[in-house]
Design a protein around this motif. Structure first.
Motif, short mmCIF file in Angstrom:
data_model
loop_
_atom_site.label_atom_id
_atom_site.label_comp_id
_atom_site.label_asym_id
_atom_site.label_seq_id
_atom_site.Cartn_x
_atom_site.Cartn_y
_atom_site.Cartn_z
N CYS A 46 0.83 -1.21 0.00
CA CYS A 46 0.00 0.00 0.00
C CYS A 46 0.87 1.26 0.00
O CYS A 46 2.08 1.20 0.17
CB CYS A 46 -0.95 0.00 1.19
SG CYS A 46 -0.16 0.32 2.77
N HIS A 47 0.25 2.40 -0.18
CA HIS A 47 0.94 3.68 -0.16
C HIS A 47 0.82 4.35 1.20
O HIS A 47 1.73 5.06 1.63
CB HIS A 47 0.38 4.63 -1.22
CG HIS A 47 0.65 4.18 -2.61
ND1 HIS A 47 1.86 4.36 -3.23
CD2 HIS A 47 -0.13 3.52 -3.50
CE1 HIS A 47 1.80 3.85 -4.44
NE2 HIS A 47 0.61 3.34 -4.64
N ILE A 48 -0.32 4.16 1.86
CA ILE A 48 -0.64 4.85 3.11
C ILE A 48 -1.45 3.90 3.99
O ILE A 48 -2.29 3.16 3.49
CB ILE A 48 -1.52 6.09 2.83
CG1 ILE A 48 -0.84 7.07 1.89
CG2 ILE A 48 -1.93 6.79 4.13
CD1 ILE A 48 -1.80 8.09 1.26
N LEU A 49 -1.22 3.97 5.31
CA LEU A 49 -2.12 3.28 6.24
C LEU A 49 -3.05 4.32 6.83
O LEU A 49 -2.60 5.31 7.42
CB LEU A 49 -1.35 2.60 7.37
CG LEU A 49 -2.28 2.04 8.46
CD1 LEU A 49 -3.01 0.80 7.97
CD2 LEU A 49 -1.54 1.78 9.74
N LEU A 50 -4.34 4.11 6.67
CA LEU A 50 -5.35 4.95 7.31
C LEU A 50 -5.89 4.16 8.49
O LEU A 50 -6.43 3.07 8.32
CB LEU A 50 -6.48 5.29 6.34
CG LEU A 50 -7.67 6.04 6.94
CD1 LEU A 50 -7.23 7.41 7.45
CD2 LEU A 50 -8.79 6.16 5.93
N HIS A 51 -5.70 4.70 9.69
CA HIS A 51 -6.13 4.02 10.91
C HIS A 51 -7.03 4.98 11.70
O HIS A 51 -6.57 5.68 12.59
CB HIS A 51 -4.89 3.62 11.73
CG HIS A 51 -5.20 2.80 12.94
ND1 HIS A 51 -5.70 1.53 12.87
CD2 HIS A 51 -5.08 3.10 14.24
CE1 HIS A 51 -5.87 1.06 14.09
NE2 HIS A 51 -5.51 2.00 14.95
N PRO A 52 -8.33 5.00 11.37
CA PRO A 52 -9.23 6.00 11.97
C PRO A 52 -9.91 5.54 13.26
O PRO A 52 -10.98 6.01 13.59
CB PRO A 52 -10.26 6.21 10.86
CG PRO A 52 -10.36 4.85 10.22
CD PRO A 52 -8.96 4.29 10.27
N SER A 53 -9.27 4.64 13.99
CA SER A 53 -9.89 4.07 15.18
C SER A 53 -10.04 5.07 16.31
O SER A 53 -9.12 5.81 16.65
CB SER A 53 -9.06 2.87 15.67
OG SER A 53 -9.63 2.34 16.84
N LEU A 54 -11.21 5.06 16.93
CA LEU A 54 -11.47 5.91 18.10
C LEU A 54 -11.07 5.23 19.40
O LEU A 54 -10.87 5.89 20.41
CB LEU A 54 -12.96 6.25 18.18
CG LEU A 54 -13.50 7.23 17.16
CD1 LEU A 54 -15.03 7.24 17.20
CD2 LEU A 54 -12.95 8.61 17.42
N ASP A 114 1.09 13.65 -2.99
CA ASP A 114 2.48 14.05 -2.77
C ASP A 114 3.38 12.83 -2.53
O ASP A 114 3.66 12.48 -1.37
CB ASP A 114 2.56 15.03 -1.60
CG ASP A 114 3.90 15.72 -1.47
OD1 ASP A 114 4.90 15.21 -2.02
OD2 ASP A 114 3.95 16.78 -0.81
N PRO A 115 3.87 12.20 -3.59
CA PRO A 115 4.70 11.00 -3.43
C PRO A 115 5.99 11.26 -2.64
O PRO A 115 6.45 10.40 -1.91
CB PRO A 115 5.02 10.56 -4.85
CG PRO A 115 4.32 11.48 -5.77
CD PRO A 115 3.63 12.53 -4.97
N GLU A 116 6.55 12.45 -2.77
CA GLU A 116 7.78 12.76 -2.03
C GLU A 116 7.52 12.83 -0.53
O GLU A 116 8.33 12.37 0.27
CB GLU A 116 8.39 14.07 -2.53
CG GLU A 116 8.96 13.96 -3.92
CD GLU A 116 9.48 15.29 -4.46
OE1 GLU A 116 9.57 16.28 -3.70
OE2 GLU A 116 9.79 15.34 -5.66
#
Length: 153
Positions: A46-54, A114-116
Motif C-alpha cells: 500500500c501507499h498509506i495506512l489509514l487508521h481511523p480508530s477511536l 504528494d509521493p515525495e
C-alpha cells in the motif's frame, strides 16, 4: 486509487452498503481476514495506512506500517497518538465527528497527491521503529533502565 479494508468486523455490511450508495465500489476492496504474513505483505504493497480508530489503545498496525516504510494517517488518540510522530504520519484531532472526517479526508488528499512526502514520512517511520521499537532498541532501553535502577542504590 483503491482503498483496501483489511479484516472482518461488525461494520463490514454497513460499509459495503455505503460504498454501493456512494457508487464507489470500484474503488473500495474488502480484503477480509488473512494470515499475519499476508497482512504484512499487503501493508508493504500500500501507499498509506489509514487508521481511523477511536478506541485503539495499542494500534500496533501503525508500528507495522511504519516498519514497512508507509506513512500513517490516524486520529490523535490512544496508542497511535504516542507511536506516530508528525515526521512519520498525519495525526488528526478528534474533536467532533465532522472535524475528524474532514481532517482524515484532507490528510488522505495531502498524502495521495504528494509521493515525495509519502516517501519521506515512510523513511522517518521506518527509522523511528528501528530506533525505538526493534528488539535491539528495546533491549538497550531495558539495559539502561536496569543500570539506572542498580546504580541508584
Amino acid at each position: 486509487h483503491e482503498y483496501w479494508i483489511v479484516g472482518e468486523g461488525p461494520e463490514r455490511s454497513r460499509l459495503k452498503a455505503l460504498t454501493d450508495r456512494l457508487e464507489i465500489t470500484n474503488h473500495v476492496r474488502f480484503v477480509g481476514s488473512m494470515p499475519r504474513e499476508q497482512t504484512l505483505q499487503k501493508l508493504s504493497e500500500c501507499h498509506i495506512l489509514l487508521h481511523p480508530s477511536l478506541h485503539d489503545s495499542g494500534g500496533f498496525v501503525c508500528l507495522e506500517a511504519m516498519a514497512a516504510g508507509r506513512p500513517v494517517i490516524c486520529l490523535a488518540l490512544g496508542g497511535p497518538a504516542f507511536q506516530v510522530s508528525t515526521a512519520a504520519g498525519i495525526l488528526v484531532a478528534a474533536k467532533d465527528p465532522e472535524q475528524s472526517v474532514s481532517g482524515l479526508a484532507q490528510a488522505m488528499l495531502t498524502l495521495s497527491s504528494d509521493p515525495e512526502l509519502r516517501e519521506s514520512m515512510g523513511r522517518a517511520g521506518r527509522k523511528h521503529v528501528q530506533e525505538n521499537h526493534a528488539w535491539e532498541a528495546k533491549g538497550a532501553q531495558l539495559k539502561a533502565l536496569y543500570s539506572t535502577c542498580l546504580s541508584s542504590d
